[in-house]
Design an enzyme around this catalytic site. Structure first.
Site, PDB file in Angstrom:
ATOM      1  N   LYS A  46      15.074   4.054  -3.522  1.00 28.48           N
ATOM      2  CA  LYS A  46      13.946   5.050  -3.403  1.00 28.48           C
ATOM      3  C   LYS A  46      14.252   6.198  -3.009  1.00 28.48           C
ATOM      4  O   LYS A  46      15.019   6.722  -2.123  1.00 28.48           O
ATOM      5  CB  LYS A  46      12.836   4.430  -2.318  1.00 28.48           C
ATOM      6  N   GLU A 105      -3.533  -7.965   3.601  1.00 29.08           N
ATOM      7  CA  GLU A 105      -4.868  -7.645   4.564  1.00 29.08           C
ATOM      8  C   GLU A 105      -5.649  -8.827   4.982  1.00 29.08           C
ATOM      9  O   GLU A 105      -6.050  -8.934   6.194  1.00 29.08           O
ATOM     10  CB  GLU A 105      -5.709  -6.751   3.911  1.00 29.08           C
ATOM     11  N   ARG A 107     -10.153  -6.233   0.651  1.00 28.19           N
ATOM     12  CA  ARG A 107      -9.374  -7.430   0.293  1.00 28.19           C
ATOM     13  C   ARG A 107      -9.568  -8.660   1.468  1.00 28.19           C
ATOM     14  O   ARG A 107      -9.183  -9.803   1.234  1.00 28.19           O
ATOM     15  CB  ARG A 107      -8.054  -7.278   0.091  1.00 28.19           C
TER      16      ARG A 107
END
Length: 616
Positions: free
Chosen positions: A280, A364, A392
């Protein structure tokens, strides 16, 4: 410049090996230059340069379906599919989106913005292809961070069993936004110790696949190998046990190897997982050293990596500091995040009270159910979550929290319009669905002082589930602490009642001042609590002024304004004029919050115009 000559994926396919390598260098330079001006997701895109180029070398995204998970790593894809010249408008009002959007280009297969759904969507496309007897490849590109979400496993489980030709590319960089946590992250780390395995596997399959006898030998050896591997290395065949052929790990910055493996995955014509290791922030030292900072970053100086606009205080920052203070006072208070430690302001809490800080990954629903268990056993869990991500958890909020009236506190960040991330990130629904959940109290601070007080009330004074909702960014001109009353009159008036909550109260107060200059007396009521709704003050005010205008940055159906109107109707009375100013049925696009408020008439000018139209 190679990049200037790229107008479509066909141009990428026409490049020589050397030109393709140069293209990757130019793409990284292009990304840093463009994102430094507009802000956006940088580190994730820098890490996916070679992988995206390889995808466009092997596949044709005009017909093949490339489904991004989350989609924040789609910048290179957009640059290679005819949208380079639009990058100066990235994430601006009416400009290029920072996420895949099919309305922008046929090369964007599906809208994206939230994690863990790509495999499920891709499987749906693969099933459609088979049933309609069409011919194209379906690819799901998912990051290892998204594998902390349960939906990813529902998709993987069904896709592997289905036998549908489907390629799942696992972009493994060890990060989502914060460093990944949990067993899956550890599992993928172990898989990285097998470089070169896929080379032998392909040679072996090809060598034995040319005859019926050879295939019998291959299948017999495969059964023995699988049995031995399960015995000596339990868990190492997770994807294979689900029904996938596993290829990898592959160096995600080696173009030749990536193209080779992707082509092989395409030829296998079955469910395949291609495990790709990437870095990354690759190629930009500042992003490599601090990928979390450069995951989503404001405009910055590319020479120094420093953000140009000095960071200001924010609701998230104030929340995190206040929660840490209250947790130090009471040992029952715990903090939960779903891979958003920094974004929700919990960095200080995590450092100060690590034993009471829990990062569950991008999960979540799990976070809410875990919080319910904690609350049932005597803790005071606080789940800090973006409004759009909280969606969610709806079923868990009802079944696991509300039915038992458990004291779970939701710190709902990014409530209302959020700006440049656009459609997938606006918090336009929580003010609609949270008040309808049984036993739920919903508090709406308008400034930092109120946030601190309301959080304290939510923790120590209110029973049952409580949500404290606040916007992205900073407070406005209204800085008074309006106290603990559910409704507060901020300004008297006789001609019309103006009602709002949160920081939109700043626009309403500004409008009331302008209306006074134009001879209209507007009373301003601020809702500190939108559930349960206190009706006495509202009824008295509207009966006196006979006109009501409610301003909110949520969808219209089921909004607070409609609930107020219904409440008055139940009392057998209705205002002479009722004006509901909200987002209606439309999903707000990207743009600054000020631009979006202006476009929907939620700014002071829009409020004034609506009042003048009805009151003159």
């Amino acid at each position: 410049m190679i990049l200037e000559k790229i107008h479509s994926p066909a141009d990428v396919k026409a490049l020589s090996r050397e030109e393709t390598e140069r293209l990757c260098v130019e793409l990284r330079r292009f990304l840093v230059d463009q994102v430094s001006k507009t802000g956006g997701h940088l580190a994730s895109n820098l890490g996916a340069v070679e992988l995206t180029v390889a995808l466009h070398r092997v596949f044709d995204t005009a017909s093949d379906r490339l489904v991004f998970d989350v989609g924040h790593q789609c910048y290179v894809h957009k640059a290679l599919t005819g949208r380079q010249e639009l990058f100066s408008t990235l994430r601006t009002f009416g400009g290029l989106s920072g996420f895949p959007k099919p309305y922008e280009s046929g090369h964007d297969a599906f809208i994206a913005g939230h994690a863990s759904n790509s495999v499920s969507v891709a499987l749906g496309m693969a099933r459609a292809r088979t049933l309609l007897k069409e011919n194209y490849t379906v690819i799901a590109l998912i990051g290892d961070g998204a594998l902390t979400g349960g939906l990813a496993y529902e998709g993987l489980n069904n896709a592997g069993e289905s036998g549908e030709p489907l390629i799942v590319i696992l972009n493994d960089n060890g990060m989502s936004i914060n460093p990944n946590v949990g067993a899956m992250s550890n599992h993928l780390s172990r898989l990285r110790t097998r470089p070169g395995y896929y080379h032998f596997k392909k040679w072996y399959r090809n060598a034995l696949g040319n005859s019926e006898f050879g295939m019998k030998v291959y299948r017999f050896n495969h059964r023995i190998k699988t049995a031995v591997k399960k015995t000596l290395w339990p868990g190492s065949t997770l994807f294979e046990d689900m029904g996938f052929t596993y290829l990898g790990p592959v160096d995600g910055h080696n173009l030749d190897r990536l193209c080779h493996v992707l082509q092989w995955a395409k030829e296998l014509n079955r469910p395949v997982v291609v495990h790709v290791n990437t870095i990354k922030g690759k190629g930009y030292p500042f992003a490599e050293q601090d990928p979390g900072k450069f995951h989503g970053i404001a405009p910055f100086d590319p020479e120094t990596g420093l953000v140009k606009k000095k960071e200001i205080n924010s609701f998230s920052h104030v929340f995190g500091n206040a929660l840490t203070e209250y947790a130090q006072r009471d040992g029952r208070v715990c903090a939960i995040t779903a891979a958003m430690e920094d974004g929700t302001g919990l960095h200080h809490f995590a450092k100060t009270l690590p034993e009471r800080f829990f990062d569950v990954g991008i999960a979540e629903g799990h976070a809410v159910s875990m919080a319910a268990g904690m609350a049932k056993q005597g803790l005071i869990p606080v789940f800090a979550v973006y409004s759009s991500f909280l969606q969610r958890s709806y079923d868990m909020l009802i079944h696991d929290v509300a039915l038992s009236n458990l004291h779970v506190v939701l710190a709902v960040d990014r409530a209302g319009l959020v700006g440049a991330d656009g459609e997938t990130h606006h918090g336009s629904l929580d003010a609609l669905f949270l008040p309808e959940i049984p036993n739920m109290t919903v508090l709406c601070p308008s400034n930092y002082a109120e946030l601190r007080k309301m959080l304290e009330q939510a923790l120590f004074e209110i029973e049952g589930p409580v949500a404290v909702r606040y916007p992205r960014g900073g407070e406005g001109a209204y800085r008074d602490d309006s106290g603990s009353a559910p409704i507060v009159c901020l300004r008297p008036g006789t001609d019309i009642t103006l009602v709002s909550y949160g920081t939109l109260i700043n626009n309403v107060l500004e409008a009331a001042e302008e209306l006074e200059r134009q001879g209209i007396s507007a009373q301003v009521l601020k809702l500190n609590c939108i559930a349960p709704m206190e009706k006495g003050c509202l009824m008295r005010s509207v009966r006196a002024t006979r006109r009501l205008l409610v301003v909110e940055d949520s969808f219209g159906a089921g909004c607070v304004g409609q609930r107020i109107a219904a409440m008055m109707a139940e009392e057998g009375w209705a205002p002479e004029k009722l004006i509901l100013k909200n987002l209606g049925k439309t999903i707000a696009p990207q743009g600054t919050v000020a631009e979006l408020q202006r476009s929907y008439g939620l700014d002071a000018r829009g409020i004034v115009e609506s009042v003048l139209e009805e009151c003159r």
